[in-house]
Design a protein around this motif. Sequence first.
Motif, PDB file in Angstrom:
ATOM      1  N   MET A 262       0.790  -1.073  -0.122  1.00  0.00           N
ATOM      2  CA  MET A 262       0.015  -0.238   0.038  1.00  0.00           C
ATOM      3  C   MET A 262       0.885   1.245   0.065  1.00  0.00           C
ATOM      4  O   MET A 262       1.805   1.473   0.701  1.00  0.00           O
ATOM      5  CB  MET A 262      -0.952  -0.003   1.268  1.00  0.00           C
ATOM      6  N   TYR A 263       0.304   2.200  -0.849  1.00  0.00           N
ATOM      7  CA  TYR A 263       1.123   3.323  -1.026  1.00  0.00           C
ATOM      8  C   TYR A 263       0.256   4.583  -0.786  1.00  0.00           C
ATOM      9  O   TYR A 263      -0.970   4.494  -1.180  1.00  0.00           O
ATOM     10  CB  TYR A 263       1.708   3.525  -2.497  1.00  0.00           C
ATOM     11  N   ALA A 264       0.652   5.846  -0.613  1.00  0.00           N
ATOM     12  CA  ALA A 264       0.105   6.922  -0.388  1.00  0.00           C
ATOM     13  C   ALA A 264       0.738   8.184  -0.907  1.00  0.00           C
ATOM     14  O   ALA A 264       1.993   8.314  -0.750  1.00  0.00           O
ATOM     15  CB  ALA A 264      -0.252   7.038   1.117  1.00  0.00           C
ATOM     16  N   PHE A 265       0.192   9.048  -1.479  1.00  0.00           N
ATOM     17  CA  PHE A 265       0.930  10.263  -2.114  1.00  0.00           C
ATOM     18  C   PHE A 265      -0.460  11.260  -2.325  1.00  0.00           C
ATOM     19  O   PHE A 265      -1.620  10.885  -2.586  1.00  0.00           O
ATOM     20  CB  PHE A 265       1.701  10.129  -3.392  1.00  0.00           C
ATOM     21  N   ASP A 276      -0.477  18.587  -9.935  1.00  0.00           N
ATOM     22  CA  ASP A 276      -0.150  18.499 -11.497  1.00  0.00           C
ATOM     23  C   ASP A 276      -0.129  17.221 -12.000  1.00  0.00           C
ATOM     24  O   ASP A 276       0.496  16.118 -11.383  1.00  0.00           O
ATOM     25  CB  ASP A 276       1.380  19.059 -11.755  1.00  0.00           C
ATOM     26  N   PRO A 277      -0.932  16.851 -13.066  1.00  0.00           N
ATOM     27  CA  PRO A 277      -1.255  15.342 -13.601  1.00  0.00           C
ATOM     28  C   PRO A 277       0.013  14.802 -14.008  1.00  0.00           C
ATOM     29  O   PRO A 277       0.150  13.579 -13.789  1.00  0.00           O
ATOM     30  CB  PRO A 277      -2.160  15.717 -14.869  1.00  0.00           C
ATOM     31  N   ALA A 278       0.906  15.350 -14.428  1.00  0.00           N
ATOM     32  CA  ALA A 278       2.505  14.859 -14.807  1.00  0.00           C
ATOM     33  C   ALA A 278       3.068  14.381 -13.632  1.00  0.00           C
ATOM     34  O   ALA A 278       3.647  13.310 -13.524  1.00  0.00           O
ATOM     35  CB  ALA A 278       3.099  15.832 -15.742  1.00  0.00           C
ATOM     36  N   GLU A 279       2.909  15.117 -12.655  1.00  0.00           N
ATOM     37  CA  GLU A 279       3.325  14.496 -11.398  1.00  0.00           C
ATOM     38  C   GLU A 279       2.754  13.317 -10.801  1.00  0.00           C
ATOM     39  O   GLU A 279       3.278  12.231 -10.354  1.00  0.00           O
ATOM     40  CB  GLU A 279       3.397  15.558 -10.036  1.00  0.00           C
ATOM     41  N   ILE A 280       1.389  13.160 -10.936  1.00  0.00           N
ATOM     42  CA  ILE A 280       0.316  12.056 -10.443  1.00  0.00           C
ATOM     43  C   ILE A 280       0.872  10.717 -11.433  1.00  0.00           C
ATOM     44  O   ILE A 280       1.291   9.800 -10.879  1.00  0.00           O
ATOM     45  CB  ILE A 280      -0.818  12.270 -10.907  1.00  0.00           C
ATOM     46  N   HIS A 281       1.242  11.055 -12.731  1.00  0.00           N
ATOM     47  CA  HIS A 281       1.808  10.226 -13.797  1.00  0.00           C
ATOM     48  C   HIS A 281       3.120   9.498 -13.227  1.00  0.00           C
ATOM     49  O   HIS A 281       3.568   8.211 -13.259  1.00  0.00           O
ATOM     50  CB  HIS A 281       1.908  10.512 -14.978  1.00  0.00           C
ATOM     51  N   ALA A 282       3.973  10.361 -12.736  1.00  0.00           N
ATOM     52  CA  ALA A 282       5.268  10.065 -12.466  1.00  0.00           C
ATOM     53  C   ALA A 282       5.292   9.161 -11.110  1.00  0.00           C
ATOM     54  O   ALA A 282       5.918   8.369 -11.032  1.00  0.00           O
ATOM     55  CB  ALA A 282       6.166  11.260 -12.136  1.00  0.00           C
ATOM     56  N   HIS A 283       4.419   9.757 -10.100  1.00  0.00           N
ATOM     57  CA  HIS A 283       4.295   8.960  -8.870  1.00  0.00           C
ATOM     58  C   HIS A 283       3.779   7.394  -9.288  1.00  0.00           C
ATOM     59  O   HIS A 283       4.282   6.610  -8.530  1.00  0.00           O
ATOM     60  CB  HIS A 283       3.295   9.483  -7.929  1.00  0.00           C
ATOM     61  N   LEU A 284       2.716   7.413  -9.942  1.00  0.00           N
ATOM     62  CA  LEU A 284       2.280   6.105 -10.144  1.00  0.00           C
ATOM     63  C   LEU A 284       3.315   5.065 -10.935  1.00  0.00           C
ATOM     64  O   LEU A 284       3.549   4.029 -10.714  1.00  0.00           O
ATOM     65  CB  LEU A 284       0.965   6.099 -11.087  1.00  0.00           C
ATOM     66  N   GLY A 285       3.968   5.804 -11.873  1.00  0.00           N
ATOM     67  CA  GLY A 285       5.133   5.013 -12.622  1.00  0.00           C
ATOM     68  C   GLY A 285       6.031   4.564 -11.668  1.00  0.00           C
ATOM     69  O   GLY A 285       6.785   3.522 -11.816  1.00  0.00           O
ATOM     70  N   TYR A 286       6.317   5.309 -10.463  1.00  0.00           N
ATOM     71  CA  TYR A 286       7.369   4.844  -9.632  1.00  0.00           C
ATOM     72  C   TYR A 286       6.663   3.668  -8.914  1.00  0.00           C
ATOM     73  O   TYR A 286       7.540   3.049  -8.377  1.00  0.00           O
ATOM     74  CB  TYR A 286       7.606   6.293  -8.733  1.00  0.00           C
ATOM     75  N   ILE A 287       5.628   3.608  -8.496  1.00  0.00           N
ATOM     76  CA  ILE A 287       5.007   2.593  -7.700  1.00  0.00           C
ATOM     77  C   ILE A 287       4.855   1.267  -8.644  1.00  0.00           C
ATOM     78  O   ILE A 287       5.289   0.238  -8.237  1.00  0.00           O
ATOM     79  CB  ILE A 287       3.451   2.933  -7.426  1.00  0.00           C
ATOM     80  N   LEU A 288       4.742   1.361  -9.942  1.00  0.00           N
ATOM     81  CA  LEU A 288       4.796   0.352 -10.794  1.00  0.00           C
ATOM     82  C   LEU A 288       6.286  -0.113 -10.899  1.00  0.00           C
ATOM     83  O   LEU A 288       6.089  -1.355 -11.165  1.00  0.00           O
ATOM     84  CB  LEU A 288       4.355   0.859 -12.242  1.00  0.00           C
ATOM     85  N   ALA A 289       7.405   0.721 -10.769  1.00  0.00           N
ATOM     86  CA  ALA A 289       8.538   0.419 -11.065  1.00  0.00           C
ATOM     87  C   ALA A 289       9.181  -0.448  -9.759  1.00  0.00           C
ATOM     88  O   ALA A 289      10.425  -0.916  -9.771  1.00  0.00           O
ATOM     89  CB  ALA A 289       9.582   1.606 -11.326  1.00  0.00           C
ATOM     90  N   ASP A 290       8.392  -0.030  -8.678  1.00  0.00           N
ATOM     91  CA  ASP A 290       9.038  -0.788  -7.387  1.00  0.00           C
ATOM     92  C   ASP A 290       9.075  -2.152  -7.489  1.00  0.00           C
ATOM     93  O   ASP A 290       8.099  -2.970  -7.594  1.00  0.00           O
ATOM     94  CB  ASP A 290       7.971  -0.251  -6.473  1.00  0.00           C
ATOM     95  N   SER A 419      10.244   9.680  -5.003  1.00  0.00           N
ATOM     96  CA  SER A 419      10.542   8.867  -3.780  1.00  0.00           C
ATOM     97  C   SER A 419      10.331   9.838  -2.727  1.00  0.00           C
ATOM     98  O   SER A 419      10.377   9.445  -1.471  1.00  0.00           O
ATOM     99  CB  SER A 419      12.131   8.790  -3.881  1.00  0.00           C
ATOM    100  N   ALA A 420      10.243  11.298  -2.827  1.00  0.00           N
ATOM    101  CA  ALA A 420       9.919  12.117  -1.718  1.00  0.00           C
ATOM    102  C   ALA A 420       8.551  12.192  -1.551  1.00  0.00           C
ATOM    103  O   ALA A 420       8.196  12.637  -0.602  1.00  0.00           O
ATOM    104  CB  ALA A 420      10.687  13.400  -1.970  1.00  0.00           C
ATOM    105  N   ALA A 421       7.738  12.002  -2.531  1.00  0.00           N
ATOM    106  CA  ALA A 421       6.139  12.223  -2.472  1.00  0.00           C
ATOM    107  C   ALA A 421       5.422  11.067  -2.156  1.00  0.00           C
ATOM    108  O   ALA A 421       4.474  10.986  -1.431  1.00  0.00           O
ATOM    109  CB  ALA A 421       5.946  12.815  -3.777  1.00  0.00           C
ATOM    110  N   VAL A 422       6.047   9.855  -2.471  1.00  0.00           N
ATOM    111  CA  VAL A 422       5.286   8.567  -2.321  1.00  0.00           C
ATOM    112  C   VAL A 422       5.862   7.760  -1.150  1.00  0.00           C
ATOM    113  O   VAL A 422       6.939   7.752  -0.984  1.00  0.00           O
ATOM    114  CB  VAL A 422       5.489   7.712  -3.837  1.00  0.00           C
TER     115      VAL A 422
END
Length: 667
Positions: A262-265, A276-290, A419-422
């Motif tokens: 479970m993750y939160a941001f 910013d939608p681009a940030e949401i996209h980046a955060h979800l990409g970070y989770i998928l890459a974990d 990594s700082a946001a999620v």
Amino acid sequence: MVGLLGALCAASARKPAGLGHLTRSAAPGLRARGYGTRPAPTSEYLHRSVVPSMHYQKSLPRLPIPKLEDTMRKYLAAQRPLLDDEQFRTTEKLAQDFQSGAGRQLHDELVAVDKNNKHTSYISAPWFDMYLSARDPVLLNFNPFMSFNRDPKPEYNDQLVRASNAVCSAVRFMKTLRAGLLAPEVFHLDPAKSDTDAFKRLIRWVPSSLAWYGAYMVNAYPLDMSQYFRLFNATRIPRRGRDELFTDEAARHLLVMRKGHMYAFDVVDRDGNLVDPAEIHAHLGYILADAAPPPDFPLGFLTGENRDVWAGLRDELLAAGNGEALRAVDGALFCLCLDDDVMRDHIHASHTMLHGDGRNRWYDKSFSVVVTKDGEAGVNFEHSWGDGVAVLRMQNELYKDMTEQPRVHPGAAAAVDSSAAVRRLSFALSPGLEEGVRRARENFESAVSKLTIGALEFRRGGKEHLKKSGVSPDAVAQLAFQMGFLRQYGQTVATYESCSTAAFKHGRTETIRPASVHTKRCSHAFVREAGQHGAEQLRGMIAECSKYHGQLTREAAMGQGFDRHLFAMRYLANGKGQALPGLYTDPAYAAINHNVLSTSTLSSPAVALGGFAPVVPDGLGVGYAIHDDWIGVNVATYPARNVHDFLQCVDKSLADIFDVLEGKPLR
């Protein structure tokens, strides 16, 4: 959608849920608590309705309590096809005694209670209590699903892109709702008069205490929207004996699940605006890459447990110091489930959206958006807080926004340190909690292993063909289910069809009883008396079924069914702690509420599939959609029934009905 008020009789794809007493407005203020005061730009909203979202809420008519005599007459009519002559005489006598004795007293008490609670409906509190007091797992027993159609632009069905756009559209929907800018839910019988800019500009100046009457004058029916505020930041909390609903509108974060982690941001900034939608996209990409391996003890399984068992384990989680992490789960806007599976077919997709693998779900969230590796998406929702009408409206708005105004595009990138946001939520587990998760997983696997799902696409015709033949499409579908079950099992059984009563303040749902003396007679004529009736006779029987089903639908939509009235009086009787009247201890009453066929229909350009598990162990959960030129049926069963044989029988029944309507001989 069927009946007098169109969309009302379809969207609750399970036993209808209750919301109960509402002690606050369904629409919070301009901004949720804890947000800043900087005005939101126009891009933050799906649209800006001229008429405020809750403009009609105060003046909605109250849900009527049917006359006791009408309820008993309709109850007996629904019992007639289910009972033999001797059983019916017994039930008829008990109904007569109830009407002249204990039932009269209970009815009068119910009327008195209703008069003292004019802010709500007579069914709201008991229906709400029924759901939250149920100790069965919400998994399969209550949570339904609705899956999205795919985006017509293939590149936008990429898992990361689609999930990002789903999050952005959901936040925009939430903000539009909370700002009072979401267009009110209104059913227009004469759109040329009521669904116009001129009328909207006029009605917005009519006081909210009178607005419903203004809409009614132009044949428009505003619908109750009191459930909408439970869509976001809400979770069902397990408690021993009776659960509770928790809402934290100040929370600004999203809950994301992947591989059981479970993750939160934050998806809403301090000013209350969409990140910013681009940030949401980046955060979800970070989770998928974990690359972290799945946890040995995924807590998601606990939400599929017996409610008392889960309540005890939650207390242990709190005692072990997991309070902050649980608050992050409970207060999140909603849950986004990122699955690694690729969908093989519609059946696989139905299983995924209805229950998934158990580890990557939090079934207690008000709703979860599930997005698979190949971009299939759907909504699984907890049912105690409200009914399918609110969820379907949200899903329609999300699909339109995601496909017409996507905020994230393929190849999007943002220079942001995810990594700082999620943050990945961590939990301290004692040996007892680990054992609890292990048992919950075993129970989950045992439950879902018993579930079979089948689907049918009948392509000979749909809504347009049936309407040209002068019969109700919904009535024909329900007749086919009756006919199919008789063909397979030689019986007529208790059947439930969900119908919303959202035309009334805090309306819940009412039951349409599709099994009638008319459908029984018609089914027997087709199945057991083949060749004994001419085409004209059979067409007449179909027409009679259609006419009666239309009557039942109109009565249910207008709060004039019998099921909720009897339920509310039984609820009062139970509260007295006395022996129940004979009507309620009659085996026939238990039988008619043992809904072997539980059915619900919806048609929407946003929805590809909808479904739910049976409501009884020997039942069938029948979700269906009647499109312009075809009919789709999605059925779930347990081992007591054979879903594939049932669907073959339904297909044969539909073919027979169409043959007769087209003047062809039965095959």
